[in-house]
Design a protein around this motif. Structure first.
Motif, PDB file in Angstrom:
ATOM      1  N   PRO A  20       0.750  -1.092   0.018  1.00 44.14           N
ATOM      2  CA  PRO A  20       0.155   0.097   0.025  1.00 44.14           C
ATOM      3  C   PRO A  20       0.846   1.206   0.198  1.00 44.14           C
ATOM      4  CG  PRO A  20      -0.891  -1.672   1.802  1.00 44.14           C
ATOM      5  CD  PRO A  20       0.567  -2.012   1.246  1.00 44.14           C
ATOM      6  N   ASN A  21       0.296   2.158  -0.739  1.00 44.97           N
ATOM      7  CA  ASN A  21       1.149   3.530  -0.687  1.00 44.97           C
ATOM      8  C   ASN A  21       2.354   3.627  -1.573  1.00 44.97           C
ATOM      9  OD1 ASN A  21       0.847   6.201  -0.412  1.00 44.97           O
ATOM     10  ND2 ASN A  21       2.169   6.261   1.692  1.00 44.97           N
ATOM     11  N   ASP A  22       2.605   2.552  -2.385  1.00 47.23           N
ATOM     12  CA  ASP A  22       3.580   2.450  -3.293  1.00 47.23           C
ATOM     13  C   ASP A  22       3.751   3.501  -4.351  1.00 47.23           C
ATOM     14  OD1 ASP A  22       6.145   1.438  -4.215  1.00 47.23           O
ATOM     15  OD2 ASP A  22       5.395  -0.831  -4.324  1.00 47.23           O
ATOM     16  N   ASN A  23       4.789   3.659  -5.154  1.00 41.76           N
ATOM     17  CA  ASN A  23       4.939   4.690  -6.267  1.00 41.76           C
ATOM     18  C   ASN A  23       4.762   3.789  -7.459  1.00 41.76           C
ATOM     19  OD1 ASN A  23       5.760   6.597  -7.874  1.00 41.76           O
ATOM     20  ND2 ASN A  23       7.908   6.304  -7.546  1.00 41.76           N
ATOM     21  N   TYR A  24       3.804   4.375  -8.240  1.00 44.38           N
ATOM     22  CA  TYR A  24       3.568   3.742  -9.567  1.00 44.38           C
ATOM     23  C   TYR A  24       3.864   4.360 -10.704  1.00 44.38           C
ATOM     24  CZ  TYR A  24       0.952   0.290  -6.559  1.00 44.38           C
ATOM     25  OH  TYR A  24       0.617  -0.468  -5.491  1.00 44.38           O
ATOM     26  N   ASP A  25       4.827   5.528 -10.326  1.00 49.57           N
ATOM     27  CA  ASP A  25       5.120   6.389 -11.662  1.00 49.57           C
ATOM     28  C   ASP A  25       6.150   5.580 -12.169  1.00 49.57           C
ATOM     29  OD1 ASP A  25       6.624   8.081 -13.408  1.00 49.57           O
ATOM     30  OD2 ASP A  25       6.241   9.864 -12.004  1.00 49.57           O
ATOM     31  N   LEU A  26       5.917   5.197 -13.635  1.00 53.26           N
ATOM     32  CA  LEU A  26       6.901   4.313 -14.430  1.00 53.26           C
ATOM     33  C   LEU A  26       8.240   4.987 -14.712  1.00 53.26           C
ATOM     34  CD1 LEU A  26       4.543   2.843 -17.372  1.00 53.26           C
ATOM     35  CD2 LEU A  26       5.085   1.868 -14.981  1.00 53.26           C
ATOM     36  N   ASP A  27       8.491   6.077 -14.508  1.00 54.66           N
ATOM     37  CA  ASP A  27       9.886   6.676 -14.598  1.00 54.66           C
ATOM     38  C   ASP A  27      10.425   6.761 -13.326  1.00 54.66           C
ATOM     39  OD1 ASP A  27       9.422   7.685 -17.108  1.00 54.66           O
ATOM     40  OD2 ASP A  27       8.526   9.726 -16.518  1.00 54.66           O
ATOM     41  N   SER A  28      10.149   6.362 -12.085  1.00 60.13           N
ATOM     42  CA  SER A  28      10.602   6.449 -11.055  1.00 60.13           C
ATOM     43  C   SER A  28      10.310   5.104  -9.977  1.00 60.13           C
ATOM     44  CB  SER A  28      10.378   7.894 -10.089  1.00 60.13           C
ATOM     45  OG  SER A  28       9.196   7.887  -9.876  1.00 60.13           O
ATOM     46  N   SER A  29       9.470   4.378 -10.332  1.00 63.81           N
ATOM     47  CA  SER A  29       8.931   3.252  -9.468  1.00 63.81           C
ATOM     48  C   SER A  29       9.941   2.095  -9.479  1.00 63.81           C
ATOM     49  CB  SER A  29       7.837   2.887 -10.162  1.00 63.81           C
ATOM     50  OG  SER A  29       7.652   2.393 -10.980  1.00 63.81           O
ATOM     51  N   HIS A  30      10.091   1.265  -8.792  1.00 60.82           N
ATOM     52  CA  HIS A  30      10.724   0.001  -8.606  1.00 60.82           C
ATOM     53  C   HIS A  30       9.913  -1.100  -9.445  1.00 60.82           C
ATOM     54  CE1 HIS A  30      12.532   1.809  -4.963  1.00 60.82           C
ATOM     55  NE2 HIS A  30      13.360   1.256  -5.278  1.00 60.82           N
ATOM     56  N   VAL A  31      10.394  -2.231  -9.745  1.00 58.80           N
ATOM     57  CA  VAL A  31      10.015  -3.220 -10.604  1.00 58.80           C
ATOM     58  C   VAL A  31       8.563  -3.910 -10.376  1.00 58.80           C
ATOM     59  CG1 VAL A  31      11.324  -5.299  -9.362  1.00 58.80           C
ATOM     60  CG2 VAL A  31      10.526  -5.185 -11.745  1.00 58.80           C
ATOM     61  N   MET A  32       8.379  -3.976  -9.008  1.00 54.34           N
ATOM     62  CA  MET A  32       7.107  -4.656  -8.789  1.00 54.34           C
ATOM     63  C   MET A  32       5.860  -3.683  -8.954  1.00 54.34           C
ATOM     64  SD  MET A  32       5.056  -7.032  -7.325  1.00 54.34           S
ATOM     65  CE  MET A  32       5.880  -8.043  -5.762  1.00 54.34           C
ATOM     66  N   PRO A  33       6.016  -2.372  -8.418  1.00 52.17           N
ATOM     67  CA  PRO A  33       4.852  -1.510  -8.795  1.00 52.17           C
ATOM     68  C   PRO A  33       4.751  -1.062 -10.468  1.00 52.17           C
ATOM     69  CG  PRO A  33       6.564  -0.196  -7.523  1.00 52.17           C
ATOM     70  CD  PRO A  33       6.630  -1.884  -7.399  1.00 52.17           C
ATOM     71  N   ALA A  34       5.848  -1.071 -11.065  1.00 49.61           N
ATOM     72  CA  ALA A  34       5.858  -0.921 -12.308  1.00 49.61           C
ATOM     73  C   ALA A  34       5.275  -1.919 -13.186  1.00 49.61           C
ATOM     74  CB  ALA A  34       7.407  -0.638 -12.858  1.00 49.61           C
ATOM     75  N   LEU A  35       5.621  -3.271 -12.565  1.00 51.08           N
ATOM     76  CA  LEU A  35       4.855  -4.471 -13.523  1.00 51.08           C
ATOM     77  C   LEU A  35       3.548  -4.441 -13.257  1.00 51.08           C
ATOM     78  CD1 LEU A  35       7.387  -7.138 -13.207  1.00 51.08           C
ATOM     79  CD2 LEU A  35       6.746  -6.040 -15.378  1.00 51.08           C
ATOM     80  N   ILE A  36       2.944  -4.146 -12.033  1.00 50.18           N
ATOM     81  CA  ILE A  36       1.441  -3.867 -11.458  1.00 50.18           C
ATOM     82  C   ILE A  36       0.850  -3.126 -12.318  1.00 50.18           C
ATOM     83  CG2 ILE A  36       0.000  -3.427  -9.974  1.00 50.18           C
ATOM     84  CD1 ILE A  36       1.730  -4.557  -7.788  1.00 50.18           C
ATOM     85  N   ARG A  37       1.425  -1.797 -12.716  1.00 49.65           N
ATOM     86  CA  ARG A  37       0.843  -1.006 -13.402  1.00 49.65           C
ATOM     87  C   ARG A  37       0.775  -1.093 -14.802  1.00 49.65           C
ATOM     88  NH1 ARG A  37       1.941   5.697 -13.959  1.00 49.65           N
ATOM     89  NH2 ARG A  37       0.759   6.036 -15.872  1.00 49.65           N
ATOM     90  N   LYS A  38       1.978  -1.868 -15.533  1.00 52.00           N
ATOM     91  CA  LYS A  38       1.881  -2.080 -16.885  1.00 52.00           C
ATOM     92  C   LYS A  38       0.963  -3.458 -17.035  1.00 52.00           C
ATOM     93  CE  LYS A  38       6.795  -1.074 -17.860  1.00 52.00           C
ATOM     94  NZ  LYS A  38       8.357  -1.490 -18.494  1.00 52.00           N
ATOM     95  N   VAL A  39       1.052  -4.491 -16.406  1.00 56.18           N
ATOM     96  CA  VAL A  39       0.053  -5.346 -16.593  1.00 56.18           C
ATOM     97  C   VAL A  39      -1.568  -4.936 -16.693  1.00 56.18           C
ATOM     98  CG1 VAL A  39      -0.875  -7.785 -15.843  1.00 56.18           C
ATOM     99  CG2 VAL A  39       1.732  -7.126 -15.757  1.00 56.18           C
ATOM    100  N   HIS A  40      -1.894  -4.226 -15.435  1.00 61.78           N
ATOM    101  CA  HIS A  40      -3.158  -3.543 -15.481  1.00 61.78           C
ATOM    102  C   HIS A  40      -3.365  -2.600 -16.722  1.00 61.78           C
ATOM    103  CE1 HIS A  40      -6.676  -1.767 -13.435  1.00 61.78           C
ATOM    104  NE2 HIS A  40      -6.307  -0.495 -14.173  1.00 61.78           N
ATOM    105  N   GLU A  41      -2.603  -2.088 -17.166  1.00 58.79           N
ATOM    106  CA  GLU A  41      -2.865  -1.164 -18.238  1.00 58.79           C
ATOM    107  C   GLU A  41      -2.984  -1.826 -19.608  1.00 58.79           C
ATOM    108  OE1 GLU A  41      -0.094   2.296 -18.088  1.00 58.79           O
ATOM    109  OE2 GLU A  41      -1.455   3.013 -16.591  1.00 58.79           O
TER     110      GLU A  41
END
Length: 306
Positions: free
Chosen positions: A170-191
């Motif tokens: 919870p409260n992770d950073n999902y900005d693809l320019d600055s996020s870590h691999v886990m939240p980045a992949l969560i956003r990419k897969v969702h989109e």
């Protein structure tokens, strides 16, 4: 810790700090001090000294930091080094001046050498070259660890450095320019699912191995270390298990419900080949993570969607 002690949580709005506040409140701690960046700029030495002198907390959880993934670490190298050095130096020194004896400083697994023996033990610190993509951040965190150790040795403080593995929740950073691999992949897969894509682009080869710890487990470990009055100056915090980035992407796809194909962009860096933390020291004290990766991903995804 007595339930009425005054506790300052630095960085309470971030993923890590907010999890620590949740854990403290759940444990019955009521005298919790927080300050937003607008209220207290931790880069400002005079402001930090004034705050610490006025409040004089009994305990400090040092979760404030400038953080980001491979891209942000590699691009904003000067900012990551300067801001983190200033934040930790100001807080540690002002805490000592104000008579604060107990602090938990949170570092990162990237402090260890790039090609460390696996699993990574605490004594491997400063035994080899760092990963170049995040070297400035790692150097800043190493300085924080050594700062705490040095104040302990010279002034008799009891500052503990906890080295968490890759965190998410919870409260992770999902900005693809600055996020870590886990939240980045969560956003990419969702989109990708929302768009109806047939492919998912993943950075690198998919072969690097990473360990992931749900942030509320990390917060529980932090409070555990303070409540147990642990004096080891450096302690790894993790699960002791890792997976490949390919396996991580597949696990997230399963949670999100995306059935496309994974395509690897090997023009992008892999980073460190493997980072598995040895948690023997923490396990010997009686603590173990309780959130499974599948449950953690499901909770993190629900948080992202909300």
């Amino acid at each position: 810790m007595n339930r009425d002690v005054k506790i300052y949580v630095a960085g309470h709005r971030g993923m890590v700090g907010s999890a620590i506040v949740r854990r403290l409140k759940a444990g019955g701690y009521t005298n919790i001090i927080t300050r937003s960046h607008a209220e207290l700029d931790l880069v400002n030495q005079a402001a930090v000294a004034e705050f610490m002198k006025a409040e004089r907390p009994d305990y400090i959880f040092m979760a404030a930091a400038r953080v980001g993934g491979i891209h942000a670490n590699n691009v904003y190298r000067a900012e990551f080094l300067y801001q983190n050095l200033m934040i930790e130096t100001n807080v540690v020194h002002a805490a000592w001046q104000a008579g604060v004896e107990r602090m938990l400083f949170l570092g990162s697994s990237c402090i260890y050498p790039r090609d460390c023996p696996q699993p990574i033990r605490e004594e491997y610190l400063l035994t080899g070259p760092l990963e170049q993509t995040n070297e400035p951040y790692a150097i800043a965190k190493i300085a924080g660890v050594k700062l705490c150790e040095s104040y302990n040795r010279q002034y008799g403080t009891r500052y503990v450095s906890g080295m968490p593995t890759n965190l998410y929740g919870p409260n992770d950073n999902y900005d693809l320019d600055s996020s870590h691999v886990m939240p980045a992949l969560i956003r990419k897969v969702h989109e990708a699912k929302i768009r109806g894509d047939r492919q998912l682009v993943v950075w690198g080869s998919g072969r690097p191995m990473r360990e992931f710890l749900y942030v509320d487990d990390m917060a529980d470990a932090c409070v555990f270390l303070m409540e147990k009055d642990v004096n080891d100056w450096l302690i790894n915090i993790g699960t002791g298990e890792d997976i490949t980035i390919r396996e991580l992407a597949e696990a997230i796809m399963g949670v999100v419900g995306f059935t496309g194909e994974i395509v690897y962009d090997q023009t992008k860096p892999d980073g460190t080949p493997r980072k598995l933390m040895s948690v023997d020291r923490l396990s010997a004290l009686g603590w173990k993570a309780t959130t499974s990766l599948s449950d953690g991903i499901a909770r993190a995804y629900a948080d992202f969607v909300s």
